[in-house]
Enzyme design. Structure first.
Site, short mmCIF file in Angstrom:
data_model
loop_
_atom_site.label_atom_id
_atom_site.label_comp_id
_atom_site.label_asym_id
_atom_site.label_seq_id
_atom_site.Cartn_x
_atom_site.Cartn_y
_atom_site.Cartn_z
N TYR A 68 0.85 -1.20 0.00
CA TYR A 68 0.00 0.00 0.00
C TYR A 68 0.88 1.24 0.00
O TYR A 68 1.90 1.28 0.69
CB TYR A 68 -0.92 0.02 1.24
CG TYR A 68 -2.36 -0.10 0.84
CD1 TYR A 68 -2.98 0.95 0.15
CD2 TYR A 68 -3.09 -1.26 1.06
CE1 TYR A 68 -4.29 0.84 -0.27
CE2 TYR A 68 -4.40 -1.38 0.64
CZ TYR A 68 -4.99 -0.32 -0.03
OH TYR A 68 -6.28 -0.42 -0.45
N GLU A 70 -0.57 4.85 -0.43
CA GLU A 70 -1.36 6.09 -0.65
C GLU A 70 -0.49 7.31 -0.37
O GLU A 70 0.35 7.30 0.53
CB GLU A 70 -2.57 6.10 0.28
CG GLU A 70 -3.66 5.15 -0.20
CD GLU A 70 -4.86 5.12 0.73
OE1 GLU A 70 -5.00 6.01 1.58
OE2 GLU A 70 -5.66 4.18 0.59
N ASP A 245 -7.50 14.20 -23.94
CA ASP A 245 -7.44 12.78 -23.62
C ASP A 245 -6.77 12.09 -24.80
O ASP A 245 -7.39 11.85 -25.83
CB ASP A 245 -8.87 12.27 -23.39
CG ASP A 245 -8.91 10.78 -23.09
OD1 ASP A 245 -7.87 10.11 -23.22
OD2 ASP A 245 -10.00 10.29 -22.72
N ARG A 283 -1.67 -2.11 -18.59
CA ARG A 283 -3.01 -1.54 -18.51
C ARG A 283 -3.02 -0.49 -17.40
O ARG A 283 -2.77 -0.82 -16.24
CB ARG A 283 -3.99 -2.67 -18.20
CG ARG A 283 -5.43 -2.30 -18.15
CD ARG A 283 -6.25 -3.52 -18.43
NE ARG A 283 -6.05 -3.93 -19.80
CZ ARG A 283 -6.74 -3.47 -20.83
NH1 ARG A 283 -7.71 -2.60 -20.64
NH2 ARG A 283 -6.49 -3.88 -22.04
#
Ligand code: PLP
Length: 482
Positions: A68, A70, A245, A283
């Protein structure tokens, strides 16, 4: 290390990995083997897909998945993130160098996540910041319930102008059923009904009237280049933030096929992308920004995201390092050249293309001229081992489910080494399937938009012809799972 060494190392890495997986769930190992066989044995023409390198793929299968992290580099909400910091900093550094961007944020898990981060960064920078300053509040922790009420109203009252889905835009560009069409007041611009091309004057007129906070440029199914300098002029005139985009064409930007006015990075305030399409990475998603927007994008977590996928950020760093090599420029140019060959081959055999051709990596065939819906054409092509996806054409009478179009792209087969001759032959095979497919009827005998009949023998003939080309251009050469 020489290339043959790498191929045999990759082979043994995957053979051993599959044995380990099979010891727990053999059906997953089997499906993984089968997926490779299927991808090897078909003409993959889905414009948004590619084949990442073994180095990129292998990077994703590590213990970074377990961590993790964050927060941001050097500023995490969890202990023990020193190696994730290395990975994220490298991914951002490669991205900045590759695209000439002032700032890069490699955490978004996907293209949609990247767009959400961008939207909320724009709202934070343009709406929340000024609102807090005006209310003389340092940050949102100081707000009363009444303040929240007022800030929420302000945030929810903003406008977005993007390209419509049937003109080639993406769901996240203001499509009503998508969150982007609900969190903003939205309007959409389309393309010229005659030419199918973007009409910058019409976009400017709409922008002047609608006065959006966010002008979105970029596309999923528009087969032409966009002039981002013009889009920026429009944004500046109406005081909008220009967000581009570039999910579909990031590889063509990285490979310097799109330069000058066609390169979004020097013109947009914020550029978002996926990393897995023409860019040939894992991805995932990414946001590039100017210094002005960097502080708000940097707050992607906790604003929109939770823990980053550290193993995928590591693979992004590897993919960006690959894309910085000169070979990637050669690849990107071949993607665009091959799209010309594909479009030329289709047109010369009588197919109708939206805008009459292409100058990027994708082609949109209007299959109504073969008497088919997109759904029927997609299914018949798949029967013949040609993998495509159905797509709306402008003002599509068949809607977004059945559609009238087939979108095809060159990034994946170019990675396998296909060139002009193979793409011309591919066009031939596509037209052969479409010409030999008839629309079917429903059980009640009325015309069906889904059922179809492909003439006997065509699928096998096309598969044999494809196999000849595919065998000459193996996917992951030397990777042997036998
Ligand atoms: N933006 C564009 C232009 C796309 O074409 C896509 C995907 O097709 C996305 C965003 C969303 O990407 P993802 O599927 O990774 O969320």
């Amino acid at each position: 290390m020489t290339a043959p060494d790498l191929a045999s190392l990759t082979s043994s890495a995957y053979q051993q990995a599959l044995e380990v997986i099979a010891s727990v769930e053999p059906r997953i190992a089997e499906a993984t083997r089968q997926e490779l066989a299927d991808q090897r044995g078909s003409l993959k023409l889905i414009a948004s897909e590619n084949y990442a390198s073994p180095a990129v793929l292998l990077t994703m299968g590590t213990w970074f998945s377990d961590k993790y992290a964050e927060g941001t580099v050097g500023h995490r909400f969890y202990a023990g993130c020193q190696n994730v910091d290395t990975v994220e900093a490298l991914a951002a550094e490669h991205a900045r160098e590759l695209f000439g961007a002032e700032y890069a944020y490699a955490q978004p898990h996907s293209g949609i996540d990247a767009n959400l981060v961008a939207f909320w960064s724009i709202l934070a920078h343009r709406v929340e910041g000024p609102w807090l300053a005006n209310a003389e509040k340092k940050n949102v922790n100081d707000l009363t319930e009444a303040d929240w009420e007022s800030l929420r109203r302000e945030l929810g009252n903003q406008r977005l102008l993007g390209m419509s889905l049937d003109a080639g835009g993406h769901l996240t560009h203001g499509f009503r059923p998508n969150i982007s069409g609900k969190m903003f007041h939205q309007q959409q611009y389309g393309t010229d009904p005659e030419t199918g091309l973007l009409d910058y004057d019409a976009v400017a007129a709409k922008a002047r009237e609608f006065k959006p906070l966010v002008l979105v440029a970029g596309y999923s199914a528009y087969p032409r280049r966009v002039n981002f300098a013009k889009m920026r002029e429009i944004a500046d005139e109406v005081g909008a933030t220009l967000m581009v985009d570039m999910a579909h064409f990031a590889g063509l930007v990285a490979g310097k096929v799109f330069t000058g006015d066609e390169d979004p990075v020097p013109h947009a305030h914020i550029v978002t992308t996926t990393t897995h399409k023409s860019l040939r990475g894992p991805r995932g998603g990414m946001v590039l920004a100017t210094e002005e927007y960097a502080p708000s994008v940097d707050r992607g977590c906790p604003m929109v995201l939770g823990g980053p996928l550290s193993h995928v950020m590591a693979a992004k760093a590897v993919a960006f390092a690959e894309a910085r090599r000169p070979e990637f420029g050669t690849y990107a140019q071949a993607v665009a050249d091959n799209a010309q060959s594909l479009a030329g081959g289709l047109l010369s055999r009588g197919a109708k293309l939206v805008t009459g051709g292409t100058d990027n990596h994708l082609v949109l065939i209007d299959v109504s001229s073969f008497g088919l819906t997109g759904r029927q054409a997609e299914s018949a092509l798949l029967d013949a081992g040609i993998v495509t996806n159905r797509n709306s054409v402008p003002a599509d009478p068949n809607g977004a489910w059945y559609t009238s179009g087939i979108r095809i792209g060159t990034p994946a087969l170019t990675t396998r080494g296909f060139g002009h001759d193979e793409f011309d032959r591919t066009a031939d095979l596509i037209v052969e399937v479409l010409r030999n497919t008839e629309p079917g009827t429903t059980k009640a005998g009325t015309p069906s938009q889904a059922s179809y009949r492909l003439a006997d023998g065509v699928a096998d003939k096309v598969k044999d012809a494809s196999a000849e080309m595919l065998d000459k251009h193996p996917l992951y050469p030397g990777l042997d799972l036998a």
